[in-house]
Motif scaffolding. Structure first.
Motif, PDB file in Angstrom:
ATOM      1  N   THR A  97      -0.760 -24.267  27.814  1.00 18.71           N
ATOM      2  CA  THR A  97       0.639 -24.172  27.378  1.00 18.71           C
ATOM      3  C   THR A  97       1.511 -23.509  28.432  1.00 18.71           C
ATOM      4  O   THR A  97       2.728 -23.590  28.367  1.00 18.71           O
ATOM      5  CB  THR A  97       0.729 -23.332  26.087  1.00 18.71           C
ATOM      6  N   GLU A  98       0.861 -22.849  29.426  1.00 18.14           N
ATOM      7  CA  GLU A  98       1.654 -22.158  30.441  1.00 18.14           C
ATOM      8  C   GLU A  98       1.613 -22.876  31.791  1.00 18.14           C
ATOM      9  O   GLU A  98       2.079 -22.348  32.794  1.00 18.14           O
ATOM     10  CB  GLU A  98       1.157 -20.699  30.585  1.00 18.14           C
ATOM     11  N   LEU A  99       1.058 -24.116  31.796  1.00 19.92           N
ATOM     12  CA  LEU A  99       0.915 -24.827  33.072  1.00 19.92           C
ATOM     13  C   LEU A  99       2.274 -25.180  33.679  1.00 19.92           C
ATOM     14  O   LEU A  99       2.521 -24.953  34.866  1.00 19.92           O
ATOM     15  CB  LEU A  99       0.062 -26.098  32.876  1.00 19.92           C
ATOM     16  N   VAL A 100       3.162 -25.721  32.857  1.00 23.72           N
ATOM     17  CA  VAL A 100       4.470 -26.142  33.371  1.00 23.72           C
ATOM     18  C   VAL A 100       5.223 -24.940  33.939  1.00 23.72           C
ATOM     19  O   VAL A 100       5.772 -24.988  35.049  1.00 23.72           O
ATOM     20  CB  VAL A 100       5.287 -26.824  32.251  1.00 23.72           C
ATOM     21  N   LEU A 101       5.197 -23.855  33.189  1.00 19.40           N
ATOM     22  CA  LEU A 101       5.829 -22.621  33.647  1.00 19.40           C
ATOM     23  C   LEU A 101       5.219 -22.161  34.979  1.00 19.40           C
ATOM     24  O   LEU A 101       5.936 -21.791  35.916  1.00 19.40           O
ATOM     25  CB  LEU A 101       5.655 -21.535  32.582  1.00 19.40           C
ATOM     26  N   ASP A 121       6.319 -24.210  37.894  1.00 17.13           N
ATOM     27  CA  ASP A 121       7.706 -23.895  38.167  1.00 17.13           C
ATOM     28  C   ASP A 121       7.809 -22.597  38.988  1.00 17.13           C
ATOM     29  O   ASP A 121       8.554 -22.520  39.973  1.00 17.13           O
ATOM     30  CB  ASP A 121       8.442 -23.752  36.834  1.00 17.13           C
ATOM     31  N   VAL A 122       7.032 -21.600  38.561  1.00 24.91           N
ATOM     32  CA  VAL A 122       7.035 -20.317  39.283  1.00 24.91           C
ATOM     33  C   VAL A 122       6.567 -20.525  40.723  1.00 24.91           C
ATOM     34  O   VAL A 122       7.169 -20.004  41.677  1.00 24.91           O
ATOM     35  CB  VAL A 122       6.135 -19.295  38.553  1.00 24.91           C
ATOM     36  N   LEU A 123       5.505 -21.323  40.878  1.00 30.54           N
ATOM     37  CA  LEU A 123       4.979 -21.560  42.215  1.00 30.54           C
ATOM     38  C   LEU A 123       5.992 -22.298  43.090  1.00 30.54           C
ATOM     39  O   LEU A 123       6.165 -21.994  44.274  1.00 30.54           O
ATOM     40  CB  LEU A 123       3.670 -22.351  42.144  1.00 30.54           C
ATOM     41  N   ALA A 124       6.675 -23.275  42.498  1.00 32.87           N
ATOM     42  CA  ALA A 124       7.673 -24.033  43.266  1.00 32.87           C
ATOM     43  C   ALA A 124       8.760 -23.102  43.792  1.00 32.87           C
ATOM     44  O   ALA A 124       9.185 -23.192  44.943  1.00 32.87           O
ATOM     45  CB  ALA A 124       8.275 -25.129  42.381  1.00 32.87           C
ATOM     46  N   ARG A 125       9.165 -22.168  42.935  1.00 27.10           N
ATOM     47  CA  ARG A 125      10.210 -21.238  43.339  1.00 27.10           C
ATOM     48  C   ARG A 125       9.712 -20.205  44.362  1.00 27.10           C
ATOM     49  O   ARG A 125      10.510 -19.552  45.020  1.00 27.10           O
ATOM     50  CB  ARG A 125      10.804 -20.543  42.109  1.00 27.10           C
ATOM     51  N   VAL A 181       0.627 -27.947  45.994  1.00 33.82           N
ATOM     52  CA  VAL A 181       0.057 -27.410  44.749  1.00 33.82           C
ATOM     53  C   VAL A 181      -0.482 -28.577  43.945  1.00 33.82           C
ATOM     54  O   VAL A 181       0.216 -29.578  43.758  1.00 33.82           O
ATOM     55  CB  VAL A 181       1.123 -26.655  43.921  1.00 33.82           C
ATOM     56  N   ARG A 182      -1.732 -28.462  43.524  1.00 36.12           N
ATOM     57  CA  ARG A 182      -2.319 -29.520  42.679  1.00 36.12           C
ATOM     58  C   ARG A 182      -2.700 -28.913  41.335  1.00 36.12           C
ATOM     59  O   ARG A 182      -3.086 -27.746  41.276  1.00 36.12           O
ATOM     60  CB  ARG A 182      -3.571 -30.110  43.334  1.00 36.12           C
ATOM     61  N   SER A 183      -2.632 -29.704  40.285  1.00 38.82           N
ATOM     62  CA  SER A 183      -3.043 -29.172  38.980  1.00 38.82           C
ATOM     63  C   SER A 183      -3.838 -30.222  38.212  1.00 38.82           C
ATOM     64  O   SER A 183      -3.729 -31.419  38.485  1.00 38.82           O
ATOM     65  CB  SER A 183      -1.832 -28.730  38.166  1.00 38.82           C
TER      66      SER A 183
END
Lengths: 412, 412
Positions: free
Chosen positions: A318-322, A325-329, A339-341
């Protein structure tokens, strides 16, 4: 004569028919000559209904008033159980959180029990009255109603057992004990007779949701013997029909592995091409921590040619998208190339206090998985647990293979 | 600045949408510069649901535990209203019965309020917080939850208004005030601007169910000014849009008659051929009192030839079968020749403190009814009320005729 705290969950209290059944179970316990206190949850679905009202009234409900509303569910079942017990000819009375009182912190909605004043309750029990206490609730120092957070009734029961110096806390639920693994995956899973607090904590936190984690932590701290048993089966004359959760010292013949757990709620993130220099790992996990992301497994690869490395970790799905986003910033700060997920992963864990004194537990795991061609993507270990991350599609196979490899299968 | 207690019933609190509307009404009151405390009922239907649970758990539920269960309904709405008020930017908090405390007698299920400790609540109100109190509940001397009986929230509101020395207690309900009679029967019925406590009591007890009787008695004793007004209409800038229930002294121009009420819930019993000697009436009503039958009107005819007489009285229709049974068992004691009964009767009452100083009020009634050929079967009078018993089929006609005869019709 033993002093027993019996706790019944929402499914056991769902409607007056079931509450009458609970009363009969309590009666049977009393007829064994035991002194009994009962802790009850709200009827199944009731807390959701009350939480829904609060959200409708305001998305940002004052947690003190939220607690006033949601604590009412357990008040209702406590009164009803007292009535049902009396109708069986027993003496009983309810003790609401403010009446004992159950004193809590002022963290409304997720308060911690600080103290239970049991004087009045003990006097009443000494006079032959069964004490019925609503779980999940107490009052803060300013006498405002406070609740412990969802599932808090297990914690209430253990706290009451500790305060009453009870011989045992029996948690009645919709399963009949703690199993070596999920019986839906492994039909030959065995019900454990005994399990240590530490094992229970590791099994609970990786997916075997039988007892609320905080209640096990409290039981361990206060050395409360907890039995998990079913509210829906007839137990006959078995002394301890469920699983007893106890201190390690109480277990004479320690099994190597208590159980195999799995968790499909994680997602894997790999940060590629990170400069291999001090402070970089902090640059990755600092911003994630600030965003309240709970990072679980972390693996850092060996440095590659060019002085860069890859860092892999898992987060709740549930916190993957967040997290992304944090990593992108944070790309400027971290200086990664990619970054791969992957959210199609599962974490498989073997848990047992016995592995403290036995080498080779992890090797057995790796070998058993390799034999079936299951690739391990990450590994973490603790003193009593080894966890591996694998592709989600192998979950059931891996659990079955490990259950057999550690000799946990029931003999038929 | 005035200090106002606002009370909202179950229909006004039925669901979060309506609770938000209540919050807006409270906000409007606060914006007039008033200091406000609010008393709330449970959501419509909720108390019935909780009472049903208790009955299912045991037909003879312990009233102390019954009170624990049923008091939860008002706890929920008090918390939700505090949340809704906060979401409008107001400061508010709930004060549960045990938190003030509201001290009651120990007659669980129908307790009486003995004292409300308002110190903490007044300090909170002085700091600008709206006080929200669940109606219907308190705690007895032993700190057990106690409820006041059905409809008790009106009484809670009046008691709080008295304890807070409030300028007025506004009871919001699903009617917009007290009418000269039932507008469904007389379309030209008028809403009263003012009515005395005594008139309100007589009108309430004969059928105009707007306020709970005990709340009016308490208001009269404590001289609390009570306004009855609608929770569902927009009141604009009217200072007092409803009906104000006050002491007689406050009413300057006293009307002769405040209203015409009717009651179809009575049945008539005639005991025929009773010996006309001392003690016989006691022989009739003694056994009925022992059986807890509430006898209302009593008429004894003149002695007839043969030294016997007939005694006629009314009882609630629901107690007619019981009454006839008691009389049958007492025939030897009373020595009557026959018992006749009729449940197709209605009691029509005209009520008004003005009749104290005016002769001829009863005559107007008898004449108006006779003009329409309505036969009077029994008569009772009090200082401010004249009641007659008639055949039920004439109910509407009698009410309309009397409404006109006393000049109560609205001018269109």
């Amino acid at each position: 004569m033993a002093r027993i705290v019996m706790k019944f969950g929402g499914t056991s209290m769902a409607g007056t028919e079931r509450i009458r059944n609970v009363a009969m179970r309590v009666k049977a316990q009393v007829e064994r000559g035991d002194e009994v206190a009962v802790v009850v949850s709200a009827m199944a679905g009731e807390t959701d209904r009350l939480v829904g009202f609060c959200r409708e009234a305001s998305p940002l409900a004052d947690p003190r008033e939220y607690d006033v509303v949601v604590a009412s569910g357990e008040q209702v079942t406590a009164g009803l159980l007292a009535i049902a017990l009396q109708s069986l000819g027993l003496k009983a009375r309810s003790w609401l959180g403010w009446q004992l009182p159950v004193r809590t912190s002022d963290a409304h909605g997720s308060a911690r029990i600080e103290d239970i004043d049991t004087r009045a309750c003990l006097a009443s029990m000494a006079a032959g009255e069964i004490a019925v206490m609503p779980g999940f609730q107490g009052v803060d120092a300013g006498d405002r109603v406070a609740t412990l957070g969802r599932g808090g009734s297990d914690t209430s029961a253990v706290a009451l057992a500790a305060a009453l110096k009870a011989d045992r806390c029996d948690i009645y639920t919709d399963v009949d004990g703690v199993y070596t693994t999920d019986p839906r995956i492994v039909p030959r899973a065995r019900k454990l007779t005994l399990i240590t607090y530490e094992e229970m904590l590791e099994l609970a936190s990786v997916g075997a949701k039988v007892l609320q984690t905080r209640s096990v932590e409290l039981a361990m701290k206060e050395k409360v013997r907890v039995q998990v048993l079913s509210s829906f089966t007839v137990h006959g004359n078995d002394e301890l029909p469920g699983t007893l959760v106890v201190d390690e010292d109480e277990i004479v013949e320690q099994e190597l592995i208590a159980g195999v757990a799995y968790n499909r709620n994680e997602a894997k993130v790999t940060v590629v091409g990170v400069p291999d220099k001090p402070g970089v790992v902090a640059n990755i996990f600092g911003p994630l921590a600030e965003a309240n992301v709970n990072v679980d497994m972390i693996v850092q690869n060996y440095a590659q040619a060019g002085g860069t490395t890859d860092v892999t970790f898992t987060v709740p799905r549930t916190e993957l998208v967040l997290s992304l986003d944090v990593l992108a910033r944070s790309q400027g700060l971290i200086g990664y190339t990619d970054v791969r997920s992957d959210d199609a992963v599962a974490k498989i864990s073997v848990v047992g206090v016995g592995m403290r004194s036995h080498a080779g537990v992890a090797v057995t795991m790796f070998k058993a998985l390799a034999d079936r061609g299951i690739n391990i993507q990450a590994i973490t270990t603790s003193e009593i647990k080894v966890s591996v991350l694998i592709a989600e599609e192998y979950t059931e196979l891996a659990v079955r293979v490990l259950h057999t490899a550690y000799g946990l299968d029931a003999t038929t």
